[in-house]
Design a protein around this motif. Structure first.
Motif, PDB file in Angstrom:
ATOM      1  N   THR A   9       0.851  -1.191   0.000  1.00  0.00           N
ATOM      2  CA  THR A   9       0.000   0.000   0.000  1.00  0.00           C
ATOM      3  C   THR A   9       0.885   1.239   0.000  1.00  0.00           C
ATOM      4  O   THR A   9       2.009   1.222   0.513  1.00  0.00           O
ATOM      5  CB  THR A   9      -0.934   0.021   1.215  1.00  0.00           C
ATOM      6  N   PRO A  10       0.388   2.356  -0.557  1.00  0.00           N
ATOM      7  CA  PRO A  10       1.228   3.541  -0.674  1.00  0.00           C
ATOM      8  C   PRO A  10       1.299   4.350   0.606  1.00  0.00           C
ATOM      9  O   PRO A  10       0.376   4.341   1.425  1.00  0.00           O
ATOM     10  CB  PRO A  10       0.519   4.342  -1.776  1.00  0.00           C
ATOM     11  N   LYS A  11       2.407   5.046   0.770  1.00  0.00           N
ATOM     12  CA  LYS A  11       2.531   6.116   1.737  1.00  0.00           C
ATOM     13  C   LYS A  11       2.286   7.430   0.985  1.00  0.00           C
ATOM     14  O   LYS A  11       2.180   7.439  -0.253  1.00  0.00           O
ATOM     15  CB  LYS A  11       3.917   6.070   2.384  1.00  0.00           C
ATOM     16  N   VAL A  12       2.223   8.531   1.690  1.00  0.00           N
ATOM     17  CA  VAL A  12       1.900   9.815   1.058  1.00  0.00           C
ATOM     18  C   VAL A  12       2.936  10.182   0.000  1.00  0.00           C
ATOM     19  O   VAL A  12       2.632  10.815  -1.020  1.00  0.00           O
ATOM     20  CB  VAL A  12       1.789  10.925   2.116  1.00  0.00           C
ATOM     21  N   GLY A  13       4.181   9.745   0.200  1.00  0.00           N
ATOM     22  CA  GLY A  13       5.233  10.081  -0.749  1.00  0.00           C
ATOM     23  C   GLY A  13       5.023   9.507  -2.134  1.00  0.00           C
ATOM     24  O   GLY A  13       5.551  10.044  -3.115  1.00  0.00           O
ATOM     25  N   TYR A  14       4.272   8.415  -2.245  1.00  0.00           N
ATOM     26  CA  TYR A  14       4.066   7.797  -3.561  1.00  0.00           C
ATOM     27  C   TYR A  14       3.308   8.724  -4.511  1.00  0.00           C
ATOM     28  O   TYR A  14       3.800   9.026  -5.604  1.00  0.00           O
ATOM     29  CB  TYR A  14       3.356   6.446  -3.394  1.00  0.00           C
ATOM     30  N   PRO A  15       2.099   9.197  -4.167  1.00  0.00           N
ATOM     31  CA  PRO A  15       1.426  10.120  -5.085  1.00  0.00           C
ATOM     32  C   PRO A  15       2.154  11.460  -5.214  1.00  0.00           C
ATOM     33  O   PRO A  15       2.043  12.123  -6.256  1.00  0.00           O
ATOM     34  CB  PRO A  15       0.028  10.299  -4.475  1.00  0.00           C
ATOM     35  N   ALA A  16       2.907  11.877  -4.173  1.00  0.00           N
ATOM     36  CA  ALA A  16       3.695  13.102  -4.287  1.00  0.00           C
ATOM     37  C   ALA A  16       4.753  12.948  -5.370  1.00  0.00           C
ATOM     38  O   ALA A  16       4.992  13.862  -6.169  1.00  0.00           O
ATOM     39  CB  ALA A  16       4.337  13.445  -2.949  1.00  0.00           C
ATOM     40  N   TYR A  17       5.396  11.781  -5.417  1.00  0.00           N
ATOM     41  CA  TYR A  17       6.401  11.507  -6.447  1.00  0.00           C
ATOM     42  C   TYR A  17       5.768  11.528  -7.834  1.00  0.00           C
ATOM     43  O   TYR A  17       6.285  12.158  -8.762  1.00  0.00           O
ATOM     44  CB  TYR A  17       7.041  10.146  -6.172  1.00  0.00           C
ATOM     45  N   ALA A  18       4.622  10.843  -7.975  1.00  0.00           N
ATOM     46  CA  ALA A  18       3.943  10.812  -9.273  1.00  0.00           C
ATOM     47  C   ALA A  18       3.523  12.214  -9.719  1.00  0.00           C
ATOM     48  O   ALA A  18       3.640  12.570 -10.898  1.00  0.00           O
ATOM     49  CB  ALA A  18       2.727   9.887  -9.211  1.00  0.00           C
ATOM     50  N   GLY A  19       3.024  13.021  -8.772  1.00  0.00           N
ATOM     51  CA  GLY A  19       2.643  14.386  -9.101  1.00  0.00           C
ATOM     52  C   GLY A  19       3.836  15.224  -9.526  1.00  0.00           C
ATOM     53  O   GLY A  19       3.737  16.064 -10.438  1.00  0.00           O
ATOM     54  N   MET A  20       4.963  15.008  -8.891  1.00  0.00           N
ATOM     55  CA  MET A  20       6.193  15.705  -9.270  1.00  0.00           C
ATOM     56  C   MET A  20       6.617  15.346 -10.691  1.00  0.00           C
ATOM     57  O   MET A  20       6.982  16.218 -11.498  1.00  0.00           O
ATOM     58  CB  MET A  20       7.298  15.341  -8.276  1.00  0.00           C
ATOM     59  N   VAL A  21       6.579  14.058 -11.017  1.00  0.00           N
ATOM     60  CA  VAL A  21       6.928  13.621 -12.365  1.00  0.00           C
ATOM     61  C   VAL A  21       5.988  14.258 -13.391  1.00  0.00           C
ATOM     62  O   VAL A  21       6.423  14.733 -14.450  1.00  0.00           O
ATOM     63  CB  VAL A  21       6.877  12.084 -12.472  1.00  0.00           C
ATOM     64  N   LYS A  22       4.696  14.296 -13.080  1.00  0.00           N
ATOM     65  CA  LYS A  22       3.709  14.872 -13.988  1.00  0.00           C
ATOM     66  C   LYS A  22       4.045  16.320 -14.326  1.00  0.00           C
ATOM     67  O   LYS A  22       3.916  16.753 -15.473  1.00  0.00           O
ATOM     68  CB  LYS A  22       2.319  14.783 -13.355  1.00  0.00           C
ATOM     69  N   ARG A  23       4.476  17.084 -13.336  1.00  0.00           N
ATOM     70  CA  ARG A  23       4.674  18.510 -13.523  1.00  0.00           C
ATOM     71  C   ARG A  23       6.077  18.874 -13.992  1.00  0.00           C
ATOM     72  O   ARG A  23       6.266  19.897 -14.642  1.00  0.00           O
ATOM     73  CB  ARG A  23       4.349  19.248 -12.217  1.00  0.00           C
ATOM     74  N   LEU A  24       7.078  18.024 -13.683  1.00  0.00           N
ATOM     75  CA  LEU A  24       8.452  18.430 -13.962  1.00  0.00           C
ATOM     76  C   LEU A  24       9.178  17.590 -15.004  1.00  0.00           C
ATOM     77  O   LEU A  24      10.269  17.966 -15.427  1.00  0.00           O
ATOM     78  CB  LEU A  24       9.265  18.417 -12.661  1.00  0.00           C
ATOM     79  N   TYR A  25       8.621  16.460 -15.423  1.00  0.00           N
ATOM     80  CA  TYR A  25       9.306  15.691 -16.467  1.00  0.00           C
ATOM     81  C   TYR A  25       9.345  16.516 -17.758  1.00  0.00           C
ATOM     82  O   TYR A  25       8.342  17.043 -18.213  1.00  0.00           O
ATOM     83  CB  TYR A  25       8.610  14.353 -16.735  1.00  0.00           C
ATOM     84  N   GLY A  26      10.514  16.592 -18.325  1.00  0.00           N
ATOM     85  CA  GLY A  26      10.685  17.361 -19.556  1.00  0.00           C
ATOM     86  C   GLY A  26      10.893  18.845 -19.329  1.00  0.00           C
ATOM     87  O   GLY A  26      11.038  19.606 -20.294  1.00  0.00           O
ATOM     88  N   ALA A  27      10.914  19.275 -18.070  1.00  0.00           N
ATOM     89  CA  ALA A  27      11.097  20.695 -17.757  1.00  0.00           C
ATOM     90  C   ALA A  27      12.573  20.971 -17.453  1.00  0.00           C
ATOM     91  O   ALA A  27      13.262  20.159 -16.855  1.00  0.00           O
ATOM     92  CB  ALA A  27      10.226  21.104 -16.570  1.00  0.00           C
ATOM     93  N   ARG A  28      13.034  22.137 -17.844  1.00  0.00           N
ATOM     94  CA  ARG A  28      14.417  22.562 -17.639  1.00  0.00           C
ATOM     95  C   ARG A  28      14.463  23.683 -16.609  1.00  0.00           C
ATOM     96  O   ARG A  28      13.686  24.639 -16.686  1.00  0.00           O
ATOM     97  CB  ARG A  28      15.000  23.045 -18.969  1.00  0.00           C
ATOM     98  N   PHE A  29      15.364  23.545 -15.637  1.00  0.00           N
ATOM     99  CA  PHE A  29      15.479  24.597 -14.623  1.00  0.00           C
ATOM    100  C   PHE A  29      15.978  25.885 -15.264  1.00  0.00           C
ATOM    101  O   PHE A  29      16.936  25.883 -16.039  1.00  0.00           O
ATOM    102  CB  PHE A  29      16.439  24.168 -13.510  1.00  0.00           C
ATOM    103  N   VAL A  30      15.316  27.001 -14.913  1.00  0.00           N
ATOM    104  CA  VAL A  30      15.652  28.304 -15.476  1.00  0.00           C
ATOM    105  C   VAL A  30      16.282  29.213 -14.425  1.00  0.00           C
ATOM    106  O   VAL A  30      17.370  29.769 -14.621  1.00  0.00           O
ATOM    107  CB  VAL A  30      14.402  28.986 -16.081  1.00  0.00           C
ATOM    108  N   ALA A  31      15.589  29.394 -13.296  1.00  0.00           N
ATOM    109  CA  ALA A  31      16.098  30.340 -12.307  1.00  0.00           C
ATOM    110  C   ALA A  31      15.395  30.149 -10.987  1.00  0.00           C
ATOM    111  O   ALA A  31      14.284  29.620 -10.915  1.00  0.00           O
ATOM    112  CB  ALA A  31      15.895  31.776 -12.792  1.00  0.00           C
ATOM    113  N   ARG A  32      16.063  30.592  -9.944  1.00  0.00           N
ATOM    114  CA  ARG A  32      15.431  30.710  -8.639  1.00  0.00           C
ATOM    115  C   ARG A  32      15.099  32.179  -8.420  1.00  0.00           C
ATOM    116  O   ARG A  32      15.979  33.047  -8.540  1.00  0.00           O
ATOM    117  CB  ARG A  32      16.342  30.198  -7.525  1.00  0.00           C
ATOM    118  N   VAL A  33      13.863  32.461  -8.104  1.00  0.00           N
ATOM    119  CA  VAL A  33      13.411  33.829  -7.929  1.00  0.00           C
ATOM    120  C   VAL A  33      13.815  34.331  -6.545  1.00  0.00           C
ATOM    121  O   VAL A  33      13.526  33.669  -5.546  1.00  0.00           O
ATOM    122  CB  VAL A  33      11.878  33.927  -8.101  1.00  0.00           C
ATOM    123  N   PRO A  34      14.497  35.478  -6.462  1.00  0.00           N
ATOM    124  CA  PRO A  34      14.846  36.024  -5.143  1.00  0.00           C
ATOM    125  C   PRO A  34      13.587  36.372  -4.351  1.00  0.00           C
ATOM    126  O   PRO A  34      12.730  37.119  -4.828  1.00  0.00           O
ATOM    127  CB  PRO A  34      15.650  37.288  -5.486  1.00  0.00           C
TER     128      PRO A  34
END
Length: 467
Positions: free
Chosen positions: A420-445
């Motif tokens: 069974t999943p812990k909370v980190g499992y769907p958090a990981y999947a959500g991260m992949v959904k939003r950041l796969y294929g994305a390139r880091f640009v900048a950190r906003v001050p």
């Protein structure tokens, strides 16, 4: 100036509060989709399966009270189900919201006396399933299928990794396990794990460790024996290697990425110079078997790494595999991004520009929601900080809890006793959904403690922020 659309992604998972008594008896309830997994897509049907044991049936169960909550402990569903003379009940759950969910069940007799309690968890995740090999993905996990899973568990776990969108598995290919005696090779566990990963579009970095029990550590003969183990492993599992030929694979699947040793700070008894000798032998052996192979070594620190490089030579590795652990501190308190940048700077200052693969990084959690939410938050934040710092691949440690008691502190994203999943499992999947294929640009001050990181994917900007 062209107007850009900012997709604000809130990847935080908030703390919760109370806990609930957990049954110590055999599993009574579980939530599954059509493949029997406890993780579903929004469009899939979820069934709450209730299996009453003969002992419970003897107590004349009358009513089952169900309560479903999310990771914030908001109640989504309360339901009462009358018991019949059947031991097995299947109850549809009409929940389409993505996230982590926990189900509590209380079984009572006609007088209202509680006979038994149980709880389980399930998750609904975005569709990030691995539909093909994705070598460009930075998202990996330490699953260790060869050493930690029997055949039944292997089939479940690889399917769940595929559904989570984690493209890479770090697998420990123990020397002692494949060559328990000189020249006596045992491949069954290795073969079935590589085959299961191929079936689920999971790429592998093969971890080559430790000394065989019969070998002579830190001796010339020991180095040569280690090199032979490495060469034999690569010859068997490289693309187009012995195993692929035996299986008649035509898709060029195999292990092309290799990691020499694991955490010398903990599991190496020699000096940096001696490790450099081992690395030189291993690199030569790997490249002789597969000239296209990619080889990383586990670093320790600047002094150790300096001795390794001086002995092995700058051309004896294709990348570096640092590990970062800082529990119980948060990634920010530990200045994780600063540590990562220091690692990269050390090599850059020596004129070495190679990829960096974090092959271990993690935080623990138990079965309480506050600890699980913390693990999930730290997971997302550490990945974002790693990508922003210039790391190329990041492997979470680890995929499934080592022990079968979910109330213990463990690093996994799945509970071993029932997957069974812990909370980190769907958090990981959500991260992949939003950041796969994305390139880091900048950190906003921004004023502390606010952090904002901007990624670019095509013509869309993704902002990851937390406080």
């Amino acid at each position: 100036m062209r107007k850009r659309e900012y997709l604000i992604v809130l990847l935080l998972i908030f703390l919760a509060g109370i806990t609930y008594p957990v049954s110590t008896c055999a599993e009574i309830i579980k939530v599954v989709q059509n493949e029997g997994l406890s993780v579903a897509l929004p469009e899939e049907t979820l069934i709450l399966s209730v299996e009453l044991s003969p002992d419970i049936m003897k107590k004349s169960p009358h009513l089952i009270r169900l309560r479903v909550i999310d990771h914030k402990e908001q109640v989504l569903l309360v339901r009462e189900v009358q018991c019949t003379d059947k031991q097995n009940l299947n109850i549809p759950l009409n929940i389409k919201k993505k996230g982590y969910f926990r189900v509590y069940a209380t079984i009572s007799d006609k007088k209202g006396n509680v006979i038994q309690k149980d709880e389980t968890s399930f998750a609904i995740v975005p569709d990030v399933e691995l539909k093909a090999l994705t070598p460009d993905s930075p998202f990996g996990i330490g699953a260790y299928y060869v050493v930690r899973f029997n055949p039944k568990e292997l089939n479940i776990a690889t399917r769940l990794q595929r559904r989570m969108g984690s493209a890479w598995d770090r697998d420990e290919l123990l020397w002692d396990l494949c060559e328990p005696q000189p020249g006596k090779w045992q491949w069954e566990r290795f073969d079935r794990s590589i085959e299961a990963c191929r079936k689920n579009n999971i790429l592998i970095i093969g971890l080559l460790d430790y000394w065989g029990k019969w070998a002579k550590p830190l001796s010339e003969q020991g180095y040569k024996s280690y090199a032979n183990y490495v060469r034999t492993m690569v010859n068997r599992f490289r693309p187009g290697g012995e195993f692929a030929k035996a299986k008649h694979w035509q898709d060029n699947y195999g292990i092309s990425h290799w990691e020499v040793w694991n955490e010398p700070a903990t599991f190496w008894t020699g000096t940096g110079t001696q490790f450099g000798t081992l690395l030189a032998h291993a690199y030569k052996a790997i490249k002789s078997a597969d000239p296209k192979a990619f080889v990383v070594f586990d670093n320790w620190g600047e002094r150790f790494d300096t001795d390794v490089i001086a002995t092995a030579g700058r051309d004896s590795f294709d990348g570096v595999a640092p590990h970062y652990y800082c529990p119980p501190r948060s990634p920010e308190d530990a200045e994780l991004d600063k540590l990562m940048k220091q690692t990269i700077a050390f090599y850059r200052n020596q004129g070495i520009r190679r990829p960096f693969w974090i092959t271990e990084m993690g935080w623990q959690s138990d079965n309480t929601l506050p600890r699980q939410n913390e693990q999930a938050r730290f997971l997302v934040r550490s990945y974002v900080m790693a990508l922003a710092s210039g790391m190329d691949k990041i492997f979470w440690y680890n995929f499934v809890n080592d022990g079968r008691d979910k109330n213990r502190l463990e690093f996994g994203l799945l509970n071993r006793e029932d997957f069974t999943p812990k909370v980190g499992y769907p958090a990981y999947a959500g991260m992949v959904k939003r950041l796969y294929g994305a390139r880091f640009v900048a950190r906003v001050p921004t004023p502390r403690p606010i952090r904002v990181y901007i990624f670019q994917r095509g013509r869309t900007s993704v902002a990851v922020l937390w406080s």
